[in-house]
Design an enzyme around this catalytic site. Structure first.
Site, PDB file in Angstrom:
ATOM      1  CD  GLU A 222      -2.937   1.034   2.351  1.00 50.99           C
ATOM      2  OE1 GLU A 222      -3.232  -0.083   2.800  1.00 50.99           O
ATOM      3  OE2 GLU A 222      -3.432   2.093   2.766  1.00 50.99           O
ATOM      4  CG  ASN A 265      -5.548  -0.518   5.740  1.00 47.77           C
ATOM      5  OD1 ASN A 265      -6.381  -0.214   6.588  1.00 47.77           O
ATOM      6  ND2 ASN A 265      -5.017   0.361   4.908  1.00 47.77           N
ATOM      7  CD  GLU A 346      -6.898   4.007   6.174  1.00 51.13           C
ATOM      8  OE1 GLU A 346      -6.869   4.302   4.961  1.00 51.13           O
ATOM      9  OE2 GLU A 346      -5.879   3.703   6.817  1.00 51.13           O
ATOM     10  NE  ARG A 379      -0.992   3.959  11.566  1.00 48.44           N
ATOM     11  CZ  ARG A 379      -1.444   4.373  10.384  1.00 48.44           C
ATOM     12  NH1 ARG A 379      -2.516   3.818   9.858  1.00 48.44           N
ATOM     13  NH2 ARG A 379      -0.850   5.341   9.734  1.00 48.44           N
ATOM     14  CE  LYS A 415      -1.785   8.514   9.465  1.00 46.29           C
ATOM     15  NZ  LYS A 415      -2.889   8.695   8.501  1.00 46.29           N
ATOM     16  CG  ASP A 420      -3.040  10.486   5.415  1.00 45.10           C
ATOM     17  OD1 ASP A 420      -2.206   9.871   6.097  1.00 45.10           O
ATOM     18  OD2 ASP A 420      -3.589  10.001   4.405  1.00 45.10           O
ATOM     19  CD  GLU A 442       2.064   5.935  11.303  1.00 45.76           C
ATOM     20  OE1 GLU A 442       1.706   5.182  12.239  1.00 45.76           O
ATOM     21  OE2 GLU A 442       1.390   6.103  10.257  1.00 45.76           O
ATOM     22  CD  GLU A 448      -0.891   8.154   0.899  1.00 47.41           C
ATOM     23  OE1 GLU A 448      -0.359   7.803   1.978  1.00 47.41           O
ATOM     24  OE2 GLU A 448      -2.119   8.115   0.702  1.00 47.41           O
ATOM     25  CG  HIS A 576      -6.092  15.217   1.172  1.00 48.52           C
ATOM     26  ND1 HIS A 576      -6.128  14.497   0.014  1.00 48.52           N
ATOM     27  CD2 HIS A 576      -6.188  14.303   2.182  1.00 48.52           C
ATOM     28  CE1 HIS A 576      -6.220  13.205   0.303  1.00 48.52           C
ATOM     29  NE2 HIS A 576      -6.255  13.054   1.607  1.00 48.52           N
TER      30      HIS A 576
END
Lengths: 764, 764
Positions: A222, A265, A346, A379, A415, A420, A442, A448, A576
């Site tokens: 991922e 995930n 998620e 998390r 995070k 994100d 994190e 990404e 984003h």
């Protein structure tokens, strides 16, 4: 006679002209097709590809920063050769043997000498390595006080007299610390450090320095852009890839000591006996390099693979199941690190499915792991679990009330920012806000949202920005680094995790420059207050060249690169704006995603009046999650840094900013600056031709061309879209967009759905 | 103090015992967690992994059969060194320079000498390379007659006197033939051939020796088991992977001269200008190695990317579109090979969508390509296009009536068997049945139905079996090879295509032994009547060792391997018993696929009375598609070979076969023999430990273990299922199945959907 130009392509250039008449093969290859005689001569006289460089390339990137090329400076080389002739190891162990072999391999390359091995320190030139327990000569040195300050992982590397002879000693309290010291000496040599009065000593500020692999059991990754996952689940445990050790070695060289093998995930299958046998095989490979394995735990595993009717953490049978599972894991892997868990986010299951809290869920696993010294990393990012007026509020709202409810072996993994892994975000308000809970940082190493494999974006400055951010939870000096390393709030359990960018691509990370992000992650996890600029420089010297004409420009490129990406993708605190799913190209107009708070239009809140998300007291009030005075600084238009302006404020298009420009002009200015900076990267690089190996030079040059083209794509698509809302034209001093908005909106790239890189976008 | 065993894993083995009390890090690493003192010592005293082999491995398989390791026999080495000292090239060209560099590289490794370069033949030890046009010394030799027999691609490599001096000459009519000759000399040396009276000469029997890549534009590979596709569409043309040349070099070394870059399940995007620029960049890389690129053409491209309302081949605008497209391609790639097309099959569009024939469709493209000497390779396999009583009849029924209707630059590309790349099938009846049409043979190199990446199945014997099969269309000697090389029916256009097993895995093909299938494909495409045993031997010598104690056993393993797979998967003429989609494990019970003729139950036709598909005159009569006497041999129970028994006949469970056993016992015998043979592969290999490098030895050993386990899985699942129909028990002399049928039927492997390899299957 050859029927077609198929395999006669070189004839034109070779000067042989047409094939000799009358030649016939022993078979039936004498057909003549219509038009053959008119066949063009196709070989250009100046071949564009480097035909003459030979069929082999030795700089494919596999060696990372551990290339150990011969020291080019003859004086320095001579001084190194004089001081480094033999290696002395006491009682050998697997890890000490690795350290010894690494030194031998390194000196063989750097100095072009073969170190001798000995039990005894020589008259001069010995490197004595070990712990006080493994080497009596080290125990006899006056190092007790130094070693006492180094903890379990710190090392000392210094010139000293051993048994009356000048030597270099590499010592630590444990074998792995000695290995770290060996790598430190090699780094020192690779960066042309002097051996005069050599004295290197360092101990990590953070205990657990972990790579999180978002690797699935089918070997997809991922958000991975470097080929299939490293772990060959389908052929483990019978087949052990040599790459596992090379991976472990690279990690050890920068102090990384943990690896979460599986995706957050998660897939419960990895906890079945068949898969645990595979995990054990990997753990056995990583162990001598000081690396512990962790797994992600699928919260409903007790019902998925355990036949229980429920995974409710309060049920005794569920508790017993996890306890037995932990016992089973530790029987095979006694140094197993623990579980990383994403729950109720998620679409992952979690304790809230049973009306329980995140603390209930984390404690369930923590109790199972505690007898074995394992930990839970829980998390804090939770998406889509419930509706929210502001997605960036969610993690704090959900976890802040739980402070004090977790077992001591639970860490909350947070995070760097509240959203994100954007090109730029403010730090997460959870740092410092959970004084009774160990909080792990994190970071995302895989890019990404920053151009993935191709764009150059050195993440050191991003990491440094968050680590040095002032939370003010205990006044000035309350940096995120001080929260994370435990100093501020007295935490005993400390960790920094990075979402890995490693795959099976030959160069490991999908591009040569992406290696630098792996490197800087490890170095900053070891020393969170180090300078990302120094680390960049040290990486360039090892990876490319010590030539100052390379080190300067390349370090400069790296240091400029992340801000370039911020500018051409999401300037002034925007976040984003990437198109959905792939997160690669621009999609500021996207508004059809569910839930609504996944849409770029939601994040930008742009309309005819202005742009930006009001997170002040007049809006979502997310700003109040920060301690004072941070909340006041961010909350006020007068004091908010431009870099976070639109993250916290909705601003009118024609309002004047600190630069004296209107918002619309400033936005245009920043997008354009991003494009210019991306072009500059290519220009700077082009000037290095001949100073580097062709293979890497050419690959990087190709990628920088893509980056410059795509920076323009980002700018033009974004300005077209925002201009359609503001109704304002691009100010005349700036380049007009190449295409109108509908061109960019219509782009679909069926050929490459993972990235949607559109070749059409480059051509006007 | 270290809080957990995370990074202290080696302490136990190193003898250091617990960490010294009182040691503290400079940070906060002094937490003690509950139970720490009870921490187990985890390092086994005998490490199971090869820690001591050093961090680097040089036998990762990347070098394929071109390893050029130093000649181990000192006498031979001396004789080589005496005869091979310098290389003489006349007029350099890109291809001749590659040949020269390959010789230099090869001698550097094999002989550990640096060849000198010269314009002049030396007193002794010169290798003179070139064509009569490029080197006057070659033109002066009495080679005219020899060269005249070698066609465009053949070479001569021989000891001769040049200007009165003993030398070795490598000559051909074109540069690429010289390159083939250079590789032939290196192969000769790598296999320890003598230089006394050296005289190697060879010319290919088939003009086009092509790899078909089923590579998609997103870098997935249909039926690929070796990582992502080679072609990096997303970063081309700006970035050129060094792997393209290494791929081309490997192909040239075995005479392959064409590559279809894209999947037969095609994507029209590759014909857009942006993608054609990428194709051109690849073509430029492959050209100097004599390799032409081809593309797959999506039949409805004129409407997909061309904005036309229809792709009807009879419409002038469609014809004009393809003509313009061909012109565009050839302007960029003058030696473009042509189009490979799958039409009206597997959901692909085709001429029948417009009421036209396959010939109409093929001729449309052929007319567009003809002015440029391009060809069309039209696949004869058509599935699911219409209902059929017997799927294996379809290709013949559809294409046989079209013989004579194709343009001269159309080839019909026919799979080796009438079904689909099964472990064993009879040859396709189309071979020999299309006397007016050039017919290309399509083989599958990737092992879709033969264990994919892990199982060892050397395909040489499969290829040899089909090439040497007697069609009898013109009496005895009418082998498939003679049809394909054009000798039998006077075809001028000849080709053999292989569906590639190459990807970006470091070892190229997903396993070390899969490299042999790439190799044998190239060698047999060059010389279709060569022996697969000799080719195996030559491959082993180059890839592993010249040690007779290696060559014999490994060649034996390879030669036995395919029959082993036939036995444990589909003995006695069974076909397509693989589970759906992934085609990896057993699925004889699968009956829920649409259309019905995709189901294993359809192919086996097993019931309470017996098993097998009646393709005789009492059944589908597919047997009558063969020429006499083949149809009679296959059609009669008395004469049909056991290997094809159930392919052509439905046979009662208790009928007696030629072995004297009943069908049920014979079936059990063959499945069991397959398992035994798979186990023998592992036993033979295990005895080679120490004779090979550890890295490859261990990987192969791991794979052979999987193969033996999975052979058992195949046997047990199949016998369970067929036993449930026959009602007969496993005869007592054979091992009973490990699990009952419902165990195998229930297996699902969510973790690895591409292969559904089930770890549970191995454990009773």
């Amino acid at each position: 006679m050859e029927p077609t130009p198929t395999s006669d392509a070189t004839a034109g250039a070779s000067g042989t002209g047409p094939v000799l008449p009358g030649l016939e093969g022993s078979g039936n290859d004498d057909i003549v097709q219509p038009g053959q005689l008119a066949m063009p001569e196709v070989m250009p006289t100046t071949p564009s590809a480097p035909w003459f460089s030979g069929p082999f390339s030795d700089e494919d990137g596999y060696d990372l920063w551990l290339r150990y090329r011969k020291v080019a400076d003859p004086m320095l080389l001579a001084s190194y050769q004089a001081a480094l002739k033999s290696v002395v190891v006491g009682q050998p162990t697997p890890t000490l043997t690795i350290a010894e072999q690494e030194l031998e391999h390194g000196m063989n390359g750097l100095l072009q000498v073969t170190l001798s091995r000995s039990d005894q320190v020589q008259a001069q030139g010995s490197i004595l390595i070990g712990t006080p327990q493994s080497a009596p000569q080290i125990a006899a040195l006056p190092l007790m006080q130094t070693l006492a300050g180094l903890g379990t992982d710190g090392y000392v590397v210094e010139s000293t007299m051993v048994e009356g002879k000048p030597a270099i000693v590499i010592a630590g309290n444990r074998d792995v610390a000695v290995l770290y010291g060996a790598f430190a000496l090699l780094r020192h040599l690779q960066t042309f450090g002097s051996l005069a009065n050599l004295s290197l000593a360092s101990a990590p500020q953070v205990q657990r320095r972990i790579l999180d692999h978002w690797d699935n059991l089918d070997r997809t990754v991922e958000r991975g852009y470097a080929g299939p996952a490293l772990w060959e689940w389908d052929v483990l445990p019978g087949t052990i890839s040599g790459r596992y050790r090379d991976y472990a070695r690279a990690n050890a060289s920068i102090g990384i000591n943990g690896a979460v093998l599986t995706n957050v995930n998660a897939n419960a299958q990895v906890l079945t006996p068949a898969y645990l046998a595979k995990v054990k095989a990997i753990a056995d490979e990583l162990r001598p390099y000081g690396i512990a394995v962790y797994l992600t735990a699928y919260f409903s595993a007790p019902s998925e693979i355990g036949m229980l009717a429920s995974a409710d953490p309060m049920l005794p049978e569920v508790q017993a199941w996890w306890k037995a599972k932990a016992d089973e894991i530790y029987a095979a892997i006694p140094d197993f690190g623990g579980f990383l868990v994403e729950a109720n986010s998620e679409g992952q299951p979690g304790p809230k499915d049973y009306g329980r809290t995140h603390a209930d869920g984390a404690n369930l696993l923590a109790d199972a792991l505690a007898p074995h010294n394992g930990i839970v990393m829980w998390r804090a990012s939770v998406y889509g679990s419930e509706s929210s007026t502001d997605r960036v509020r969610q993690a704090y709202d959900e976890f802040h009330p739980l402070d004090g409810q977790f077992r001591p072996n639970v860490m909350l993994q947070v995070k760097n920012g509240p959203l994100d892994f954007q090109p730029r975000e403010p730090f997460s308000p959870l740092f410092g806000a959970m004084p009774q809970t160990p909080v792990a940082l994190e970071l995302q190493i895989t890019k990404e949202y920053l151009g993935q494999d191709t764009h150059l974006a050195y993440l050191g400055p991003l990491y440094e920005e968050v680590l040095k951010a002032e939370t003010f939870v205990a006044g000035p000096g309350s940096t995120v680094a001080k929260v994370v390393d435990g100093a501020l709030q007295g935490q005993k359990l400390t960790a920094i995790a990075g979402v890995s960018n490693v795959g099976t691509d030959r160069n490991w990370t999908g591009s040569h420059f992406n290696q630098a992000n792996w490197y800087v992650f490890g170095r900053l996890a070891w020393e969170p207050e180090a300078s990302s600029q120094s680390i960049a420089e040290e990486w360039v010297k090892q990876t490319f060249s010590n030539d100052p004409n390379v080190v300067g420009p390349v370090t400069g490129m790296m240091m400029a690169s992340r801000q370039a990406v911020v500018n051409y993708m999401t300037p002034l605190g925007l976040v984003h704006q990437m198109a959905s799913q792939h997160h690669y190209g621009p999609g500021p107009w996207v508004s059809d995603q569910t839930p609504l708070d996944c849409n770029p239009t939601y994040f930008a809140q742009a309309d005819a009046r202005g742009i930006g998300f009001d997170r002040t007291t007049t809006g979502s009030d997310a700003v109040s999650q920060y301690a004072s005075p941070v909340r006041d600084t961010f909350g006020s238009r007068a004091t908010v840094p431009d870099d976070f302006l639109l993250f916290f404020h909705h601003v009118g298009w024609s309002e004047t900013l600190s630069s004296g420009r209107t918002l619309w002009t400033e936005l245009t200015e920043r997008y354009s600056a991003g494009v210019s900076a991306a072009r500059d990267l290519g220009t700077t690089w082009a000037a290095l031709q001949g100073k580097l190996d062709d293979e890497r030079f050419n690959e990087v040059a190709g990628f920088l061309k893509i980056q410059a083209d795509e920076a323009r794509w980002w700018r033009d698509a974004s300005l077209d879209y925002f201009g359609s809302l503001s109704g304002l034209p691009i100010p005349p001093q700036y380049e007009p967009p190449l295409h109108p908005l509908n061109f960019y909106e219509a782009l679909t790239c069926p050929a490459d759905v993972t990235k949607a890189r559109c070749p059409d976008v480059y051509t006007p």
